[in-house]
Design a protein around this motif. Structure first.
Motif, PDB file in Angstrom:
ATOM      1  N   ASP A 138       0.825  -1.211   0.000  1.00  0.00           N
ATOM      2  CA  ASP A 138       0.000   0.000   0.000  1.00  0.00           C
ATOM      3  C   ASP A 138       0.858   1.260   0.000  1.00  0.00           C
ATOM      4  OD1 ASP A 138      -2.456  -1.111  -0.219  1.00  0.00           O
ATOM      5  OD2 ASP A 138      -3.225  -0.422   1.702  1.00  0.00           O
ATOM      6  N   LEU A 139       1.948   1.231   0.753  1.00  0.00           N
ATOM      7  CA  LEU A 139       2.837   2.394   0.802  1.00  0.00           C
ATOM      8  C   LEU A 139       3.502   2.632  -0.548  1.00  0.00           C
ATOM      9  CD1 LEU A 139       4.472   1.736   4.286  1.00  0.00           C
ATOM     10  CD2 LEU A 139       2.978   3.652   3.716  1.00  0.00           C
ATOM     11  N   GLN A 140       3.888   1.550  -1.210  1.00  0.00           N
ATOM     12  CA  GLN A 140       4.525   1.685  -2.515  1.00  0.00           C
ATOM     13  C   GLN A 140       3.543   2.150  -3.588  1.00  0.00           C
ATOM     14  OE1 GLN A 140       5.982  -2.303  -2.879  1.00  0.00           O
ATOM     15  NE2 GLN A 140       7.636  -2.003  -1.388  1.00  0.00           N
ATOM     16  N   ALA A 141       2.290   1.724  -3.485  1.00  0.00           N
ATOM     17  CA  ALA A 141       1.301   2.047  -4.518  1.00  0.00           C
ATOM     18  C   ALA A 141       0.644   3.404  -4.311  1.00  0.00           C
ATOM     19  CB  ALA A 141       0.226   0.958  -4.553  1.00  0.00           C
ATOM     20  N   PHE A 142       0.763   3.976  -3.114  1.00  0.00           N
ATOM     21  CA  PHE A 142      -0.016   5.177  -2.815  1.00  0.00           C
ATOM     22  C   PHE A 142       0.299   6.370  -3.714  1.00  0.00           C
ATOM     23  CE2 PHE A 142      -0.827   9.133  -0.445  1.00  0.00           C
ATOM     24  CZ  PHE A 142      -2.213   9.040  -0.383  1.00  0.00           C
ATOM     25  N   PRO A 143       1.556   6.707  -3.992  1.00  0.00           N
ATOM     26  CA  PRO A 143       1.794   7.858  -4.875  1.00  0.00           C
ATOM     27  C   PRO A 143       1.091   7.727  -6.226  1.00  0.00           C
ATOM     28  CG  PRO A 143       3.819   7.229  -3.777  1.00  0.00           C
ATOM     29  CD  PRO A 143       2.819   6.149  -3.468  1.00  0.00           C
ATOM     30  N   LEU A 144       1.128   6.530  -6.813  1.00  0.00           N
ATOM     31  CA  LEU A 144       0.437   6.302  -8.075  1.00  0.00           C
ATOM     32  C   LEU A 144      -1.069   6.409  -7.899  1.00  0.00           C
ATOM     33  CD1 LEU A 144       0.246   5.366 -11.041  1.00  0.00           C
ATOM     34  CD2 LEU A 144       0.335   3.003 -10.187  1.00  0.00           C
ATOM     35  N   LEU A 145      -1.581   5.797  -6.838  1.00  0.00           N
ATOM     36  CA  LEU A 145      -3.017   5.839  -6.593  1.00  0.00           C
ATOM     37  C   LEU A 145      -3.505   7.273  -6.413  1.00  0.00           C
ATOM     38  CD1 LEU A 145      -5.721   4.464  -5.897  1.00  0.00           C
ATOM     39  CD2 LEU A 145      -4.936   4.317  -3.529  1.00  0.00           C
ATOM     40  N   ARG A 146      -2.777   8.055  -5.645  1.00  0.00           N
ATOM     41  CA  ARG A 146      -3.169   9.445  -5.422  1.00  0.00           C
ATOM     42  C   ARG A 146      -3.137  10.231  -6.725  1.00  0.00           C
ATOM     43  NH1 ARG A 146      -0.275  12.711  -0.667  1.00  0.00           N
ATOM     44  NH2 ARG A 146       1.573  12.067  -1.846  1.00  0.00           N
ATOM     45  N   ALA A 147      -2.109   9.991  -7.543  1.00  0.00           N
ATOM     46  CA  ALA A 147      -2.016  10.696  -8.829  1.00  0.00           C
ATOM     47  C   ALA A 147      -3.178  10.324  -9.742  1.00  0.00           C
ATOM     48  CB  ALA A 147      -0.685  10.370  -9.496  1.00  0.00           C
ATOM     49  N   LEU A 148      -3.553   9.034  -9.755  1.00  0.00           N
ATOM     50  CA  LEU A 148      -4.667   8.601 -10.598  1.00  0.00           C
ATOM     51  C   LEU A 148      -5.982   9.210 -10.135  1.00  0.00           C
ATOM     52  CD1 LEU A 148      -3.808   4.819 -11.130  1.00  0.00           C
ATOM     53  CD2 LEU A 148      -3.814   6.602 -12.877  1.00  0.00           C
ATOM     54  N   LEU A 149      -6.226   9.189  -8.816  1.00  0.00           N
ATOM     55  CA  LEU A 149      -7.473   9.757  -8.297  1.00  0.00           C
ATOM     56  C   LEU A 149      -7.528  11.259  -8.540  1.00  0.00           C
ATOM     57  CD1 LEU A 149      -7.857   7.804  -4.927  1.00  0.00           C
ATOM     58  CD2 LEU A 149      -9.332   7.635  -6.936  1.00  0.00           C
ATOM     59  N   ASN A 150      -6.406  11.952  -8.375  1.00  0.00           N
ATOM     60  CA  ASN A 150      -6.395  13.394  -8.651  1.00  0.00           C
ATOM     61  C   ASN A 150      -6.692  13.673 -10.119  1.00  0.00           C
ATOM     62  OD1 ASN A 150      -5.728  13.791  -5.978  1.00  0.00           O
ATOM     63  ND2 ASN A 150      -3.571  14.253  -6.346  1.00  0.00           N
ATOM     64  N   ARG A 151      -6.128  12.835 -11.005  1.00  0.00           N
ATOM     65  CA  ARG A 151      -6.365  13.035 -12.435  1.00  0.00           C
ATOM     66  C   ARG A 151      -7.825  12.748 -12.800  1.00  0.00           C
ATOM     67  NH1 ARG A 151      -2.766  12.973 -16.848  1.00  0.00           N
ATOM     68  NH2 ARG A 151      -1.181  13.443 -15.262  1.00  0.00           N
ATOM     69  N   ILE A 152      -8.404  11.706 -12.193  1.00  0.00           N
ATOM     70  CA  ILE A 152      -9.794  11.342 -12.506  1.00  0.00           C
ATOM     71  C   ILE A 152     -10.766  12.399 -11.977  1.00  0.00           C
ATOM     72  CG2 ILE A 152     -11.638   9.676 -12.026  1.00  0.00           C
ATOM     73  CD1 ILE A 152      -9.453   7.500 -11.942  1.00  0.00           C
ATOM     74  N   THR A 153     -10.568  12.818 -10.728  1.00  0.00           N
ATOM     75  CA  THR A 153     -11.533  13.711 -10.067  1.00  0.00           C
ATOM     76  C   THR A 153     -11.231  15.181 -10.310  1.00  0.00           C
ATOM     77  OG1 THR A 153     -10.260  13.782  -7.999  1.00  0.00           O
ATOM     78  CG2 THR A 153     -11.869  11.984  -8.252  1.00  0.00           C
ATOM     79  N   GLY A 154      -9.994  15.492 -10.727  1.00  0.00           N
ATOM     80  CA  GLY A 154      -9.620  16.889 -10.915  1.00  0.00           C
ATOM     81  C   GLY A 154      -9.453  17.635  -9.605  1.00  0.00           C
TER      82      GLY A 154
END
Length: 387
Positions: A138-154
């Protein structure tokens, strides 16, 4: 991608009348965010229509696509003008218990084959100055996950840490931490024994999980000697051999720890497997039935034994645990002692059990049916058991 196994699984599901939706391979995933968050990325996946506001997404295990399914759905919902979010129901690790708490060590032991490890959530501390425990993936995946959610939701107003997105209230249910720590340490030993058995019996190709589990045992300050049923089962097998009992030169022992702490053992004989003997001794102990009292009707035991011998599949006719439970049920229809013993079987659920040998199919099925937490030595029950 046309994988034959996936196509076969799809056809099986459709034959059962289940709706099936597909996810497709996304080029350069997870690096190309522009491609991922586009009509050619998440947009190319099937949209799964839902009718409820709260939807549970589950899977068969780790890396099974749960997060990808959620992200794809969130993309489609935002494209359709709806606002959607997701959270993870996380059982372990427990974020607000210490990193070195035995319960968190037990999680590491449970995922030793994946080589998961717990760590402090630096994202959570940076955002809130609160110490929280999370785990490596989860710690390794979080930066990518946050970037994806920010891109999707704006928006940047989403989760600030992996701990943020996990729903975990386990600590509220702990009313006796000492008991939980003891149970967690037993689970660590159980996992080690399971990995060792899998490796030594050829179920796994390498001993990586065994080594990892051994390291966790050292961190938790536990050894196999802390599992009382293990010591008792091995002693029962040795006693069986020293008394020249057993069955045709094969000596096996089994032990169970009841919920009141009492230890009950069993040994194999020409009549019963050691697991069957142990269970009968346990229910007799709970029902206050004298050791000398038979609770299996001899004529029923004889009929089952003769039937097994008549099949010709095995020269030894000793009853395994599953067969013994059936004989006990039939005997209970005609014998008061068998009735009392049968009534005590539910009390064996969640009891710790260890066998000095690899269990037969019937023994293993019986232990699972009773709900016992069992382990065993990775030794086949042969004449060379203690050579």
């Amino acid at each position: 991608t046309g994988q034959p196994s996936a196509v076969d699984f799809y056809q099986r599901l459709r034959k059962h009348g289940l709706k099936v939706f597909f996810h497709h391979a996304i080029p350069d995933y997870p690096n190309d965010l522009d491609m991922i968050v586009s009509a050619q990325g998440f947009g190319a996946n099937d949209y799964i229509p839902v009718t409820r506001q709260l939807v549970v997404v589950t899977g068969p295990g780790p890396c099974s696509g749960k997060m990808g399914t959620c992200l794809s759905q969130i993309y489609h919902e935002f494209e359709n003008g709806s606002c959607a979010r997701y959270a993870k129901f996380e059982t372990f690790p427990v974020w607000n218990l210490p990193l070195d708490h035995p319960l968190n060590h037990a999680y590491e032991a449970a995922t030793a084959d994946l080589r998961d490890y717990n760590a402090l959530d630096n994202f959570h501390y940076d955002a809130y100055k609160i110490v929280a425990v999370n785990y490596n993936r989860d710690l390794q995946a979080f930066p990518l996950l946050r970037a994806l959610l920010n891109r999707i939701t704006g928006s940047n107003d989403g989760y600030q840490s992996p701990t943020d997105m996990g729903v975990n209230c386990i600590i509220s249910g702990i009313i006796d931490d000492k008991y939980v720590q003891t149970a967690a340490k037993q689970e660590i030993v159980r996992r080690f024994l399971q990995y060792e058995a899998d490796f030594r019996l050829g179920r796994t190709a390498t001993d990586g999980a065994v080594i990892r589990a051994s390291e966790i045992m050292q961190k938790a300050n536990v050894t196999i000697a802390d599992r009382k049923v293990l010591t008792a089962a091995r002693e029962a097998a040795r006693d069986c051999e020293s008394r020249h009992k057993g069955d045709a030169g094969i000596y096996c022992g089994a032990a169970m720890q009841l919920h009141n702490g009492d230890l009950v053992t069993g040994k194999n004989s020409p009549l019963l497997h050691s697991a069957a003997s142990m269970i009968l001794n346990a229910v007799k102990h709970l029902a206050n039935i004298p050791d000398s009292q038979f609770i299996l009707l001899p004529e029923i035991v004889s009929s089952v034994a003769n039937f097994k011998y008549g099949l010709g599949s095995n020269s030894r006719v000793g009853l395994d645990l599953s067969e013994t439970l059936i004989v006990l049920v039939v005997s209970a229809s005609r014998d008061i002692y068998a009735q009392k013993a049968l009534a005590c079987l539910p009390q064996l659920a969640q009891c710790d059990v260890h066998l000095s040998h690899y269990p037969s199919r019937g023994d293993e099925a019986g232990l699972r049916h009773l709900g016992c937490s069992y382990t065993y030595d990775p030794v086949m029950p042969t004449k060379n058991l203690f050579v």
